[in-house]
Design a protein around this motif. Sequence first.
Motif, PDB file in Angstrom:
ATOM      1  N   GLY A   1       2.750 -10.085   8.019  1.00  0.00           N
ATOM      2  CA  GLY A   1       2.060  -9.783   6.779  1.00  0.00           C
ATOM      3  C   GLY A   1       2.826  -8.861   5.864  1.00  0.00           C
ATOM      4  O   GLY A   1       4.046  -8.700   5.973  1.00  0.00           O
ATOM      5  N   LEU A   2       2.099  -8.228   4.971  1.00  0.00           N
ATOM      6  CA  LEU A   2       2.674  -7.382   3.937  1.00  0.00           C
ATOM      7  C   LEU A   2       2.736  -5.946   4.428  1.00  0.00           C
ATOM      8  O   LEU A   2       1.733  -5.395   4.892  1.00  0.00           O
ATOM      9  CB  LEU A   2       1.805  -7.478   2.680  1.00  0.00           C
ATOM     10  N   THR A   3       3.920  -5.336   4.331  1.00  0.00           N
ATOM     11  CA  THR A   3       4.128  -3.968   4.809  1.00  0.00           C
ATOM     12  C   THR A   3       4.763  -3.139   3.706  1.00  0.00           C
ATOM     13  O   THR A   3       5.720  -3.571   3.054  1.00  0.00           O
ATOM     14  CB  THR A   3       5.059  -3.956   6.038  1.00  0.00           C
ATOM     15  N   LEU A   4       4.241  -1.921   3.504  1.00  0.00           N
ATOM     16  CA  LEU A   4       4.804  -1.009   2.516  1.00  0.00           C
ATOM     17  C   LEU A   4       5.878  -0.139   3.159  1.00  0.00           C
ATOM     18  O   LEU A   4       5.750   0.260   4.317  1.00  0.00           O
ATOM     19  CB  LEU A   4       3.706  -0.116   1.934  1.00  0.00           C
ATOM     20  N   ASP A   5       6.913   0.182   2.393  1.00  0.00           N
ATOM     21  CA  ASP A   5       8.014   0.990   2.908  1.00  0.00           C
ATOM     22  C   ASP A   5       8.018   2.411   2.354  1.00  0.00           C
ATOM     23  O   ASP A   5       8.874   3.211   2.725  1.00  0.00           O
ATOM     24  CB  ASP A   5       9.358   0.326   2.579  1.00  0.00           C
ATOM     25  N   ASP A   6       7.088   2.741   1.474  1.00  0.00           N
ATOM     26  CA  ASP A   6       7.037   4.078   0.877  1.00  0.00           C
ATOM     27  C   ASP A   6       6.375   5.045   1.851  1.00  0.00           C
ATOM     28  O   ASP A   6       5.195   4.895   2.180  1.00  0.00           O
ATOM     29  CB  ASP A   6       6.245   4.024  -0.431  1.00  0.00           C
TER      30      ASP A   6
END
Length: 262
Positions: A132-137
Amino acid sequence: MPLRRLVACLSACLLCAHAATDEVPLVRLDHVPVAVRHLEQASQDYRALGFTLKPGRAHGDGLRNAHVKFTNGAGLELITVDKPQGELARHYAGWLRAGEGPAYLTLHAADEPRAAAALRAAGIAHRLGPEGLTLDDPQLAWLFFAADNRSPSDRPAHFAHINGAVATREVWVALDDGAALARLLTALGARSHDEARTAPFAARARVYELAAGGRVVVVPARHQVVPGHPVIGVVMAAPSAPARVWPPSQTHGLWLTLQPGP
């Protein structure tokens, strides 16, 4: 009507329809995982507040859970860790050393590729892979995207809460620097405004409108229940029930509000 004028009118209508579609937020609220030290006691306490709990299961990494569920997939996940065996379980164990309460805000994007494209256009670091969608911030490490929380094993009885709760309407977040969150939610189509709020407590808030009537409400960091833990509360719609606020001392670490109305 002259053909040229007709074409111009049709083009304008198509542009307006396209703009209206683009304004629909790409994400809605999903479940909020609440870290608790003793799952059995927390489950008993939530049942005493009028919630029906769907039993979870023991995971191989040492996590165990139970769920407060709503038909739209949102709700709460009471989660504890016995003997942490993996990175996520160790994270929860560390979280619980500081105190009980919401560990994450979870969002759901029905169209993850489209949401990823919006993040890419806004220059927000992320990954879209098989999981799925993963944030890197790192400033948004307390927020993640999940697949639809609804399950084939859900039954009507799991959604029947005797306190009248039928949906999650708001998740409250306490931050002084909300720029990263604002950038994310705005990129995903959320509209925002400032508002004076009175429940669960009086505060000046920035409110972000998401899909399906959900909201993220941002208040100053001084309202954090546990220092360093941004997610502080959940407001639930309870159309047939009176307004009710439970403080963190009764809910294992979060402000929990029942709000009359749809």
